[in-house]
Design a protein around this motif. Structure first.
Motif, PDB file in Angstrom:
ATOM      1  N   SER A 105       0.941  -1.286  -0.018  1.00 50.16           N
ATOM      2  CA  SER A 105      -0.047   0.178  -0.005  1.00 50.16           C
ATOM      3  C   SER A 105       0.977   1.186   0.069  1.00 50.16           C
ATOM      4  N   GLN A 106       2.147   1.168   0.599  1.00 50.39           N
ATOM      5  CA  GLN A 106       2.956   2.175   0.562  1.00 50.39           C
ATOM      6  C   GLN A 106       3.428   2.691  -0.728  1.00 50.39           C
ATOM      7  N   LEU A 107       3.888   1.384  -1.278  1.00 47.98           N
ATOM      8  CA  LEU A 107       4.606   1.760  -2.419  1.00 47.98           C
ATOM      9  C   LEU A 107       3.766   2.171  -3.590  1.00 47.98           C
ATOM     10  N   ILE A 108       2.361   1.756  -3.809  1.00 47.93           N
ATOM     11  CA  ILE A 108       1.344   2.251  -4.542  1.00 47.93           C
ATOM     12  C   ILE A 108       1.187   3.859  -4.351  1.00 47.93           C
ATOM     13  N   THR A 109       1.131   4.112  -3.149  1.00 51.49           N
ATOM     14  CA  THR A 109       0.994   5.704  -2.872  1.00 51.49           C
ATOM     15  C   THR A 109       2.228   6.497  -3.189  1.00 51.49           C
ATOM     16  N   LEU A 110       3.309   5.832  -2.818  1.00 52.87           N
ATOM     17  CA  LEU A 110       4.683   6.437  -3.386  1.00 52.87           C
ATOM     18  C   LEU A 110       4.423   6.763  -5.056  1.00 52.87           C
ATOM     19  N   ASN A 111       4.074   5.757  -5.607  1.00 54.96           N
ATOM     20  CA  ASN A 111       4.253   5.864  -7.033  1.00 54.96           C
ATOM     21  C   ASN A 111       3.093   6.798  -7.579  1.00 54.96           C
ATOM     22  N   GLU A 112       2.005   6.847  -7.065  1.00 60.80           N
ATOM     23  CA  GLU A 112       0.936   7.826  -7.181  1.00 60.80           C
ATOM     24  C   GLU A 112       1.336   9.331  -6.895  1.00 60.80           C
ATOM     25  N   ASP A 113       2.229   9.507  -6.169  1.00 60.67           N
ATOM     26  CA  ASP A 113       2.579  11.008  -5.625  1.00 60.67           C
ATOM     27  C   ASP A 113       3.853  11.003  -6.417  1.00 60.67           C
ATOM     28  N   ALA A 232       3.194   4.980  10.756  1.00 63.68           N
ATOM     29  CA  ALA A 232       3.219   6.069   9.680  1.00 63.68           C
ATOM     30  C   ALA A 232       3.646   5.617   8.425  1.00 63.68           C
ATOM     31  N   PHE A 233       3.666   4.321   8.261  1.00 60.74           N
ATOM     32  CA  PHE A 233       4.105   3.837   7.040  1.00 60.74           C
ATOM     33  C   PHE A 233       3.097   2.794   6.384  1.00 60.74           C
ATOM     34  N   GLY A 234       2.669   3.294   5.261  1.00 60.69           N
ATOM     35  CA  GLY A 234       1.353   2.564   4.472  1.00 60.69           C
ATOM     36  C   GLY A 234       0.268   3.429   4.461  1.00 60.69           C
ATOM     37  N   ASN A 235      -0.654   2.856   3.690  1.00 61.92           N
ATOM     38  CA  ASN A 235      -1.818   3.858   3.375  1.00 61.92           C
ATOM     39  C   ASN A 235      -3.193   3.022   3.744  1.00 61.92           C
ATOM     40  N   ALA A 236      -3.906   3.629   4.858  1.00 58.21           N
ATOM     41  CA  ALA A 236      -5.144   3.137   5.330  1.00 58.21           C
ATOM     42  C   ALA A 236      -6.365   2.901   4.551  1.00 58.21           C
ATOM     43  N   GLU A 237      -6.332   3.697   3.372  1.00 56.84           N
ATOM     44  CA  GLU A 237      -7.295   3.825   2.598  1.00 56.84           C
ATOM     45  C   GLU A 237      -7.115   2.521   1.351  1.00 56.84           C
ATOM     46  N   LYS A 238      -6.087   1.824   1.682  1.00 60.08           N
ATOM     47  CA  LYS A 238      -5.692   0.863   0.698  1.00 60.08           C
ATOM     48  C   LYS A 238      -5.825  -0.592   1.095  1.00 60.08           C
ATOM     49  N   GLY A 239      -6.178  -0.782   2.323  1.00 65.83           N
ATOM     50  CA  GLY A 239      -6.422  -1.877   3.131  1.00 65.83           C
ATOM     51  C   GLY A 239      -6.779  -1.723   4.694  1.00 65.83           C
ATOM     52  N   LEU A 250      -1.688   7.932   5.587  1.00 63.65           N
ATOM     53  CA  LEU A 250      -1.983   7.616   4.200  1.00 63.65           C
ATOM     54  C   LEU A 250      -0.653   7.546   3.356  1.00 63.65           C
ATOM     55  N   GLY A 251       0.454   7.510   3.974  1.00 66.91           N
ATOM     56  CA  GLY A 251       1.557   7.120   3.279  1.00 66.91           C
ATOM     57  C   GLY A 251       2.461   8.287   2.742  1.00 66.91           C
ATOM     58  N   ARG A 252       2.024   9.690   3.314  1.00 68.82           N
ATOM     59  CA  ARG A 252       2.900  10.842   2.855  1.00 68.82           C
ATOM     60  C   ARG A 252       4.025  10.762   3.357  1.00 68.82           C
ATOM     61  N   THR A 253       4.257  10.490   4.581  1.00 73.03           N
ATOM     62  CA  THR A 253       5.403  10.559   5.206  1.00 73.03           C
ATOM     63  C   THR A 253       6.566  10.068   4.553  1.00 73.03           C
ATOM     64  N   LEU A 254       6.499   8.754   3.917  1.00 71.50           N
ATOM     65  CA  LEU A 254       7.628   8.416   2.962  1.00 71.50           C
ATOM     66  C   LEU A 254       7.898   9.283   1.720  1.00 71.50           C
ATOM     67  N   THR A 255       6.674  10.008   1.318  1.00 76.11           N
ATOM     68  CA  THR A 255       6.730  10.782   0.124  1.00 76.11           C
ATOM     69  C   THR A 255       7.469  11.841   0.302  1.00 76.11           C
ATOM     70  N   HIS A 256       7.328  12.551   1.715  1.00 70.44           N
ATOM     71  CA  HIS A 256       8.192  13.558   2.197  1.00 70.44           C
ATOM     72  C   HIS A 256       9.534  13.076   2.538  1.00 70.44           C
ATOM     73  N   TYR A 310       4.621  20.652   6.560  1.00 69.32           N
ATOM     74  CA  TYR A 310       4.275  19.588   7.563  1.00 69.32           C
ATOM     75  C   TYR A 310       2.673  19.300   7.552  1.00 69.32           C
ATOM     76  N   SER A 311       1.906  19.630   6.530  1.00 74.33           N
ATOM     77  CA  SER A 311       0.464  19.404   6.512  1.00 74.33           C
ATOM     78  C   SER A 311       0.332  17.939   6.713  1.00 74.33           C
ATOM     79  N   ASN A 312      -1.280  17.672   7.261  1.00 70.76           N
ATOM     80  CA  ASN A 312      -1.525  16.337   7.337  1.00 70.76           C
ATOM     81  C   ASN A 312      -1.514  15.715   6.059  1.00 70.76           C
ATOM     82  N   ASP A 313      -1.362  14.277   6.276  1.00 70.22           N
ATOM     83  CA  ASP A 313      -1.423  13.440   4.825  1.00 70.22           C
ATOM     84  C   ASP A 313      -2.506  13.890   3.881  1.00 70.22           C
ATOM     85  N   ALA A 314      -3.824  13.917   4.396  1.00 73.54           N
ATOM     86  CA  ALA A 314      -5.038  14.135   3.570  1.00 73.54           C
ATOM     87  C   ALA A 314      -5.020  15.336   2.718  1.00 73.54           C
TER      88      ALA A 314
END
Length: 790
Positions: A105-113, A232-239, A250-256, A310-314
């Motif tokens: 789920s984290q990998l998918i989010t990273l690629n989306e971003d 904070a690793f992974g996306n709660a909307e994908k599982g 929602l996985g934005r920590t790794l994006t950041h 530093y805004s929220n993931d959403a």
């Protein structure tokens, strides 16, 4: 090059129990600059952030031109990831031992971003957003070339619940990292550090700069990557992943943090209206929290949706075109980023016939110097056959050999690799290594011309010394183009030396070494200092000879430019001035001075005078024997501690010594005495050093105790454990502090002094090597002692 970015700190008091699902507290300010300074203090060869920025901005200009003219390569870059899941023995999918689905789920989010793809709720659709054209893949091939049972996941039982930052970088990462030339290392771990008030969402390491010296094997290479808090690793909307907690679920920590790992700065530039070096991100006063869309600061509407805020993931949903250019520049110029493009560990083949490739930590080396070669071949070779023209050894079967070059010239390097599927074509790089006809130990000077002492223009005093304009210091710049590693001593020729009538005989002049990282290459931080008695300089001027200085320790240069000079105290009417060449005889503007305001200026720029100071440095790639004394001036019958460094075996000569052998001896001279120490056991540039201890006239007896306050620190230099002694009739509240050369307080302790003497153990083991100042403050009086930490 590198820097640690300790980001999104969580407030103290947050529950650590997995079953407690309370939302995370708002993030505290990131410790970015502090940790970056700490890393660069530990590894000064990394250069400065400005060094990194200068090269990066030049590459960005080139990339922007290509983008504007539609010639920018549109090939999508793929970066392989290895996720180190650090647990405490939990079953897979439980607690810290997160599931493969959560990783996916984290990998998918990273690629989306990074590809600006719409996510679950239409993320990444900001109209000014950029497709970074970078994708991430879970590695399918391990370090041995075998297919991984769980792609991209390395599960590691750390046998502990949580980890501090120091333990992560000092223990966990070095023992678990995979080759950063082939894998983007991500550690998913329970970070809990009392120095940052508890949980920490993550931190990254900046990319390296390609034109700086190699990184130590146990330094930043073994810590390169990103550490992420497991909740904070992974996306709660994908599982369904119970350990994740809003608002960072929602996985934005790794994006950041991946943005930092690829060279992006915080959008507010880590300062009030600071610069993140991207022109299309509006300035803002500080980090954002929550999702304050429409926030205005620094005269513009803030881009709170940017992933580097530093805004929220959403809330976050954008990278900009300038951020894209910056990332793409990093992928072109940074050594451990661009080699990822050819690692081929996300493919389906376990191995293929290798394709040979290598890099060297330097391509220009001094006579007798060493070059470390690093294999970066693809195809997972198991055998290496190197040929080194002009080198010792001339051939090697090691994967990463070290070669010594003892003859000047330009030499070819050849590598052939092989595995079970075959042998590579030979990789031949002709004239790859240049060996310079200059040795590992040398004396260097810029002076060439007529020795002169120039009066201060339009004033009293001297251009290269004390004058009516109260010049604070003068220095000579050395470019260190051959990348010497240390400075053992210096030679400075003074043309003027005067002692004020009736002045104390204990006046000193401080010879100082600065790095060359100040404004426009001027003096920056102090690397080393040595007090020289004015009486020595007076004698040298009378006898028309230079004043020679041996520093307390080998001053580290790290292959970078430096300055040698003197600071100029205006006390008691003493006067000194260095000899320079005549105006116009020097062409390289190497002479600098520090004006009364503390600004460093070239003579050529500020005075229109082009000279060189008659200063020489003793530089080397090998150490020299150094010597230091706890005091230069003592009373008859007092003892002084002598410390030697630079070798492994030491022998001493001189009267009144406690021993003739050892790195530290005690002397009790009855008159002014010179002590010489000889070193052996290692290869040295200079094997001998001498120091003189001056004994005051008169006597000291038990019935005539010294009543003047006296502060001593022994041993000095030391490895970090020392004793502070303070003798004074003063009594009351006492503060013991230690400051670095920049005035930053690193130790502060409070005591009550009830007697004439105060003694306290002081531990500086955790401090970086260098010069510090021990400070005793009692009442309105302050006493300081300069110490050296080896």
């Amino acid at each position: 090059m590198f820097r640690f970015l300790l980001c999104l700190l969580i407030a103290a008091g947050f529950s650590q129990a997995i079953q407690a699902q309370a939302p995370l507290s708002p993030p505290e300010k990131c410790a970015t600059m502090f940790m970056d300074s700490s890393l660069r203090a530990k590894y000064p060869q990394l250069g400065t952030l400005n060094d990194f920025e200068r090269q990066l901005q030049l590459k960005m200009i080139d990339i922007k031109k290509r983008m504007a003219s539609s010639r920018q390569t549109t090939t999508v870059i793929t970066i392989p990831i290895i996720v180190h899941v650090v647990h405490n023995g939990e079953a897979v999918g439980v607690g810290r031992n997160i599931s493969a689905a959560q990783v996916q789920s984290q990998l998918i989010t990273l690629n989306e971003d990074y590809r600006r793809k719409p996510g679950t709720r239409g993320f990444n659709e900001n109209p000014v957003g950029a497709d970074i054209e970078i994708e991430f893949c879970l590695a399918t091939i391990d370090r041995q070339g075998n297919t991984m049972a769980e792609p991209g996941i390395d599960r590691y039982n750390g046998n502990r619940a949580n980890w501090t930052i120091n333990d992560i970088d000092g223990v966990l990462k070095p023992s678990t990292y995979w080759d950063p030339d082939k894998y983007y290392n991500v550690w998913v771990v329970d970070i809990n550090d009392p120095t940052v008030n508890g949980q920490l969402l993550g931190y990254a390491q900046f990319p390296s700069q390609s034109n700086l010296p190699g990184i130590p094997a146990n330094g930043p290479a073994s810590t390169d990557g990103v550490a992420i808090y497991y909740r904070a690793f992974g996306n709660a909307e994908k599982g369904t992943f119970p350990v994740l907690q809003a608002p960072y679920n929602l996985g934005r920590t790794l994006t950041h943090e991946t943005g930092h790992w690829l060279g992006l700065r915080h959008i507010w530039g880590d300062a009030n209206c600071g610069d993140d070096f991207c022109a299309d991100t509006p300035p803002q006063a500080s980090a954002s929290s929550g999702c304050p869309v429409g926030r205005i600061s620094c005269g513009s509407t803030n881009m709170v949706q940017n992933y580097m805020d530093y805004s929220n993931d959403a809330c976050t949903n954008i990278f900009t075109q300038n951020q894209k250019a910056r990332i793409r520049a990093v992928m072109e110029i940074s050594p451990r980023r661009n080699t990822l493009l050819s690692s081929n560990v996300c493919g389906t083949l376990v191995a293929s016939r290798p394709v040979s490739n290598f890099q060297a930590n330097t391509r220009r080396v001094l006579l007798g110097g060493q070059v470390r070669f690093t294999d970066i071949s693809s195809g997972f070779p198991t055998k290496w056959e190197w040929t080194f023209e002009g080198g010792t050894p001339s051939t090697s079967t090691e994967q990463n050999p070290v070669v010594t070059y003892n003859q000047p010239g330009k030499f070819t390097v050849t590598l052939v690799t092989s595995n079970a599927l075959g042998q590579s074509d030979p990789l031949v790089r002709t004239q790859y290594i240049e060996v310079l006809n200059q040795g590992l130990c040398a004396d260097v000077t810029n002076f060439s011309g007529t020795r002169t002492v120039i009066p201060e223009p339009g004033g009293r005093g001297y251009l290269a010394g004390q004058n009516s304009k109260r010049t604070q210091a003068v220095s000579e710049y050395f470019d260190n183009s051959l990348s010497y590693s240390n400075l053992s001593g210096a030679s400075l020729r003074f043309g003027v030396a005067k002692a004020a009538q009736g002045a104390a005989t204990e006046s000193v002049v401080t010879v100082t070494v600065w790095n060359g990282r100040g404004f426009q290459g001027g003096p920056g931080a102090i690397l080393g200092q040595k007090d020289v008695p004015l009486r020595v300089i007076l004698d040298d001027v009378t006898n028309n000879r230079p004043t020679t200085v041996t520093f307390d320790r080998n001053v580290p240069l790290f292959g970078l430019p430096y300055h040698i000079g003197v600071t100029l105290p205006y006390a008691a009417g003493d006067t000194v001035a260095l000899v320079t060449s005549k105006n116009g005889e020097s062409l390289f503007a190497t002479a600098w001075r520090q004006n009364q305001r503390g600004d460093w200026l070239r003579y050529a720029d500020s005075l229109g005078i082009n000279v060189a100071h008659d200063v020489a440095g003793r530089i080397g790639m090998k150490p020299s024997v150094q010597v230091a004394a706890s005091s230069l001036f003592i009373n008859p019958g007092e003892v002084v501690t002598l410390n030697a460094s630079g070798a492994s075996i030491f022998s001493w000569s001189g009267t009144g010594l406690s021993s003739a052998l050892g790195a530290q001896v005690i002397a009790q001279p009855t008159r002014t005495t010179s002590y010489t120490v000889s070193g052996s056991g290692v290869d040295l540039c200079t094997a001998q050093a001498t120091i003189q201890v001056y004994v005051r006239s008169g006597t000291v007896t038990a019935n005539n105790p010294q009543v003047e306050p006296a502060l001593t620190v022994t041993p000095n230099p030391s490895e970090g454990q020392m004793v502070v002694s303070f003798s004074s009739p003063l009594k009351g509240a006492l503060t013991l502090a230690v400051r670095n050369v920049n005035g930053v307080e690193v130790v502060r302790q409070s005591y009550q002094k009830t007697g004439d003497t105060f003694e306290q153990q002081l531990n500086l083991h955790s401090a970086a090597g260098g010069i510090y100042f021990v400070e005793i403050r009692i009442g309105e009086q302050v006493f300081r002692k300069r110490v050296v930490k080896n």
